[in-house]
Design an enzyme around this catalytic site. Structure first.
Site, PDB file in Angstrom:
ATOM      1  N   SER A   1       4.706   0.988   2.959  1.00 17.29           N
ATOM      2  CA  SER A   1       6.122   1.303   3.148  1.00 17.29           C
ATOM      3  C   SER A   1       6.813   0.348   4.115  1.00 17.29           C
ATOM      4  CB  SER A   1       6.293   2.752   3.624  1.00 17.29           C
ATOM      5  OG  SER A   1       5.538   2.993   4.793  1.00 17.29           O
TER       6      SER A   1
ATOM      7  N   HIS B   1       8.049   1.529   9.595  1.00 15.56           N
ATOM      8  CA  HIS B   1       9.269   1.258   8.843  1.00 15.56           C
ATOM      9  C   HIS B   1      10.206   0.345   9.623  1.00 15.56           C
ATOM     10  CE1 HIS B   1       8.699   5.293   6.478  1.00 15.56           C
ATOM     11  NE2 HIS B   1       7.772   4.386   6.214  1.00 15.56           N
TER      12      HIS B   1
END
Length: 309
Positions: free
Chosen positions: A148, A200
């Site tokens: 991610s 992230h």
């Protein structure tokens, strides 16, 4: 072996790939997706390289303190469960198709490699900094897996190369497109607190390092993308005009900022008009066409009267 029984996410991912069509997925994007599915299913010798999260996860302690640098790659390709894999790969398929067609497969593979390594390093660096600033050693032990972070870096690029406008978070929250990845960073953390906020964030910073910083210039000095050859060397690109700017957002495009070469294709396609302007123009053209097809009735009656008078 237990992970092989977690098949619902894998099944949904396969269905999505079939819906897209394998022939419509560029090679690097497809190979990267298949590789991560194979790693999750522990196929063949991959089980030896990815035995469990604790052997591959990325943390400042394992990477920086214990010099397990291979975890930067291994941890990025490993997913904790089938839906972790599904959501990441569904997002990656969408972004990878757009960017690989824009850059070309060779450069996109190069980009993925650099982004994977840098995202892991930035993640480690942020946790080390937090550990020192907060005087809390737990930051060095925080361990993460998954792709991610790299996907967030790709999100920054997709946003950068698409026309400006408003995107709708969750389909109804309007956000200026240039801030959409920041909004997603906060929103995802709110709805799923156990995800890696730092991971992230690291991806976003790497993406910005490419779009706003020196990373693109550095990478282009080693290998030039199809985009670079198209604008500076007249080279061939595998993407169609609509692929470059046909990102399927729920977006209202505003093209006033896009008079540069990179948006010529989009402006040629839309005439530089927003969706509302295109709709209005189409209606006006339709009315004009209707007027040409159907003459004024009073004029017809007058002509007929003149003919028989």
């Amino acid at each position: 072996m237990a992970r092989r029984n977690q098949n619902l996410g894998v099944f949904l991912l396969v269905m999505q790939i079939m819906n897209i069509g394998i022939e419509n997925i560029p090679p690097v994007t497809l190979i990267s997706t298949v590789l991560q599915v194979a790693i999750f299913l522990e196929l063949g010798i991959l089980e030896q390289w990815f035995p469990s999260p604790k052997y591959v996860c990325i943390s400042a302690f394992h990477v920086w303190d214990r010099k397990r640098w291979n975890r930067i790659i291994l941890g990025s390709l490993y997913h904790a469960d089938d839906f972790h894999l599904y959501y990441n790969m569904a997002s990656f398929l969408w972004k990878g198709r757009q960017l690989e067609r824009r850059f070309g497969s060779v450069y996109f593979g190069f980009l993925l490699t650099i982004f994977t390594v840098l995202t892991g390093l930035v993640y480690v660096a942020i946790n080390i900094a937090l550990s020192e600033i907060m005087d809390d050693g737990s930051y060095r032990l925080t361990c993460a897996v998954g792709f991610s972070g790299v996907i967030f870096a790709l999100k920054v690029l997709v946003t950068h190369y698409s026309p400006s406008g408003t995107q709708y978070l969750m389909g109804f929250i309007p956000v200026p497109s240039k801030y959409i990845f920041w909004a997603e960073l906060v929103f995802i953390q709110m709805i799923t607190p156990n995800v890696s906020f730092v991971g992230h964030l690291a991806g976003i910073l790497v993406g910005l390092l490419y779009t706003k910083g020196p990373l693109k210039v550095f990478m282009d000095s080693f290998l030039q993308s199809s985009e670079h050859r198209r604008f500076y060397g007249g080279g061939y690109s595998t993407a169609s005009d609509n692929d470059y700017y046909g990102f399927r957002y729920n977006t209202r495009y505003r093209n006033d900022r896009y008079s540069s070469n990179r948006n010529d294709d989009y402006n040629n396609y839309t005439g530089g008009l927003s969706e509302e302007e295109q709709t209005r123009r189409a209606q006006e053209e339709s009315l004009r066409d209707r007027g040409r097809m159907y003459p004024d009735l009073d004029d017809l009656r007058r002509r007929r009267a003149d003919r028989f008078s």
